[in-house]
Design an enzyme around this catalytic site. Sequence first.
Site, PDB file in Angstrom:
ATOM      1  N   SER A 179       0.826  -1.212   0.000  1.00  0.00           N
ATOM      2  CA  SER A 179       0.000   0.000   0.000  1.00  0.00           C
ATOM      3  C   SER A 179       0.861   1.264   0.000  1.00  0.00           C
ATOM      4  O   SER A 179       1.831   1.370   0.757  1.00  0.00           O
ATOM      5  CB  SER A 179      -0.919   0.014   1.220  1.00  0.00           C
ATOM      6  OG  SER A 179      -1.568   1.270   1.297  1.00  0.00           O
ATOM      7  N   SER A 239      -0.523   4.134   0.760  1.00  0.00           N
ATOM      8  CA  SER A 239      -1.210   5.098   1.618  1.00  0.00           C
ATOM      9  C   SER A 239      -0.343   5.603   2.780  1.00  0.00           C
ATOM     10  O   SER A 239      -0.380   6.799   3.086  1.00  0.00           O
ATOM     11  CB  SER A 239      -2.510   4.494   2.152  1.00  0.00           C
ATOM     12  OG  SER A 239      -3.396   4.264   1.080  1.00  0.00           O
ATOM     13  N   LYS A 273     -12.991  -4.627   2.220  1.00  0.00           N
ATOM     14  CA  LYS A 273     -13.880  -3.498   1.925  1.00  0.00           C
ATOM     15  C   LYS A 273     -15.360  -3.812   2.164  1.00  0.00           C
ATOM     16  O   LYS A 273     -16.103  -2.959   2.634  1.00  0.00           O
ATOM     17  CB  LYS A 273     -13.670  -3.039   0.480  1.00  0.00           C
ATOM     18  CG  LYS A 273     -12.343  -2.291   0.287  1.00  0.00           C
ATOM     19  CD  LYS A 273     -12.185  -1.836  -1.152  1.00  0.00           C
ATOM     20  CE  LYS A 273     -11.349  -0.572  -1.218  1.00  0.00           C
ATOM     21  NZ  LYS A 273     -11.339   0.021  -2.552  1.00  0.00           N
ATOM     22  N   ASP A 286     -13.791   6.111  -3.225  1.00  0.00           N
ATOM     23  CA  ASP A 286     -13.103   5.764  -4.479  1.00  0.00           C
ATOM     24  C   ASP A 286     -13.709   6.503  -5.677  1.00  0.00           C
ATOM     25  O   ASP A 286     -12.983   6.977  -6.560  1.00  0.00           O
ATOM     26  CB  ASP A 286     -13.181   4.250  -4.729  1.00  0.00           C
ATOM     27  CG  ASP A 286     -12.292   3.462  -3.792  1.00  0.00           C
ATOM     28  OD1 ASP A 286     -11.253   3.998  -3.365  1.00  0.00           O
ATOM     29  OD2 ASP A 286     -12.632   2.303  -3.487  1.00  0.00           O
ATOM     30  N   ALA A 338     -13.857  -2.331  -8.424  1.00  0.00           N
ATOM     31  CA  ALA A 338     -13.534  -0.941  -8.755  1.00  0.00           C
ATOM     32  C   ALA A 338     -14.588  -0.333  -9.665  1.00  0.00           C
ATOM     33  O   ALA A 338     -14.909   0.858  -9.561  1.00  0.00           O
ATOM     34  CB  ALA A 338     -12.158  -0.878  -9.413  1.00  0.00           C
TER      35      ALA A 338
HETATM   36  P1  ATR Z   1     -11.240  -4.932  -8.700  1.00  0.00           P
HETATM   37  O1  ATR Z   1     -11.846  -4.872  -7.335  1.00  0.00           O
HETATM   38  O2  ATR Z   1      -9.877  -4.332  -8.784  1.00  0.00           O
HETATM   39  O3  ATR Z   1     -12.150  -4.391  -9.750  1.00  0.00           O
HETATM   40  P2  ATR Z   1     -11.966  -7.615  -9.457  1.00  0.00           P
HETATM   41  O4  ATR Z   1     -13.270  -7.471  -8.748  1.00  0.00           O
HETATM   42  O5  ATR Z   1     -11.213  -8.888  -9.317  1.00  0.00           O
HETATM   43  O6  ATR Z   1     -10.964  -6.490  -8.987  1.00  0.00           O
HETATM   44  O7  ATR Z   1     -12.186  -7.274 -11.003  1.00  0.00           O
HETATM   45  C1  ATR Z   1     -11.185  -7.413 -11.951  1.00  0.00           C
HETATM   46  C2  ATR Z   1     -11.735  -6.988 -13.299  1.00  0.00           C
HETATM   47  O8  ATR Z   1     -10.739  -7.235 -14.326  1.00  0.00           O
HETATM   48  C3  ATR Z   1     -12.965  -7.763 -13.723  1.00  0.00           C
HETATM   49  O9  ATR Z   1     -13.752  -6.953 -14.567  1.00  0.00           O
HETATM   50  C4  ATR Z   1     -12.333  -8.921 -14.511  1.00  0.00           C
HETATM   51  O10 ATR Z   1     -13.190  -9.567 -15.409  1.00  0.00           O
HETATM   52  P3  ATR Z   1     -14.054 -10.837 -14.888  1.00  0.00           P
HETATM   53  O11 ATR Z   1     -15.220 -10.274 -14.119  1.00  0.00           O
HETATM   54  O12 ATR Z   1     -14.476 -11.531 -16.141  1.00  0.00           O
HETATM   55  O13 ATR Z   1     -13.144 -11.676 -14.032  1.00  0.00           O
HETATM   56  C5  ATR Z   1     -11.261  -8.174 -15.258  1.00  0.00           C
HETATM   57  N1  ATR Z   1     -10.193  -9.056 -15.740  1.00  0.00           N
HETATM   58  C6  ATR Z   1      -9.197  -9.610 -15.027  1.00  0.00           C
HETATM   59  N2  ATR Z   1      -8.392 -10.370 -15.805  1.00  0.00           N
HETATM   60  C7  ATR Z   1      -8.928 -10.310 -17.062  1.00  0.00           C
HETATM   61  C8  ATR Z   1      -8.568 -10.872 -18.329  1.00  0.00           C
HETATM   62  N3  ATR Z   1      -7.487 -11.668 -18.469  1.00  0.00           N
HETATM   63  N4  ATR Z   1      -9.338 -10.576 -19.398  1.00  0.00           N
HETATM   64  C9  ATR Z   1     -10.415  -9.781 -19.287  1.00  0.00           C
HETATM   65  N5  ATR Z   1     -10.807  -9.198 -18.105  1.00  0.00           N
HETATM   66  C10 ATR Z   1     -10.074  -9.460 -17.015  1.00  0.00           C
END
Ligand code: ATR
Length: 277
Positions: A18, A20, A69, A106, A136
């Site tokens: 982090s 922060s 969170k 955020d 996010a």
């Molecule tokens: P965060 O809280 O940072 O948003 P997350 O909830 O794990 O983390 O979300 C990661 C995002 O990146 C999701 O939209 C994920 O798509 P999926 O919902 O299909 O998992 C996307 N993501 C991660 N790796 C990916 C990949 N190789 N190709 C396409 N999308 C990807």
Amino acid sequence: MTGTIPLAGVIGHPVAHSRSPRLHGFWLSRMGLPGHYVPLDVAPADLAAVLAALPRAGFRGVNVTTPHKEAALALATGATDRARRIGAANTLTFRSDGGFDADCTDGEGFIANLRHARPDWRVDAGPVAVYGAGGAARAVLDALLADGAAEIRLTNRTRTRAEALRDAFGPVIRVVDWADAATLANGAATLVNTTSLGMAGQPPFDLPLVGIAPAALATDIVYAPRDTPFLRAARASGADTVDGLGMLLYQAVPGFAAWFGQTPVVDAETRASVLAS
Ligand code: ATR
């Protein structure tokens, strides 16, 4: 707690990565304020006990990050409407009579970053293209809608997650299949990558960004590296770009102000302070 040195920190698991502590430490020292901000590595099973104990040790509040969170919101005595809508908290402020209030800053940080980088940016200038539907994305979508977005196109590799966000946030959001994601950028005035694609150690973002509106603005929540494949592709298509580091800096402002009593300024020195190794 009058007369004590205010304490705050960030709770994560892990938390060593982090930035922060560096950020809040920089503001404390630049503003000449008494206080300390520390990283707190807390396992999920210990979160409730730690949150109950910290105020008794002089803590005014904490940031919470992955994986806490959602759990922090569930444990809160009170919560802002936006934290409830997003379903997660990142900023907790302890009450003097016990318990704590939860907020999620955020989305505010996301919008503030764009406004400071491009003061003339308007969310309703045209369609908004959002890539990704993870945690996010919830904060980003909530902030875009609160700011008055008229049309949001949302795509995600796992379509059902995008549909769940549309169901939660309403029909301003239109889900586009990942297989058709190349169409998302067409005519878009604002483009946002909320996926982890392009993050150090992850695959690059490789969807085409063609046909974007003149003077479009693109931003990425990935900030390591600062210049991502998404931002490079957007620039090559004629967009202005804003990197994601500012979102991290601006989301920290409300917590710092609540715990240490003064509102910090985000500027080039602040950026440099978190980038220094
Ligand atoms: P965060 O809280 O940072 O948003 P997350 O909830 O794990 O983390 O979300 C990661 C995002 O990146 C999701 O939209 C994920 O798509 P999926 O919902 O299909 O998992 C996307 N993501 C991660 N790796 C990916 C990949 N190789 N190709 C396409 N999308 C990807």
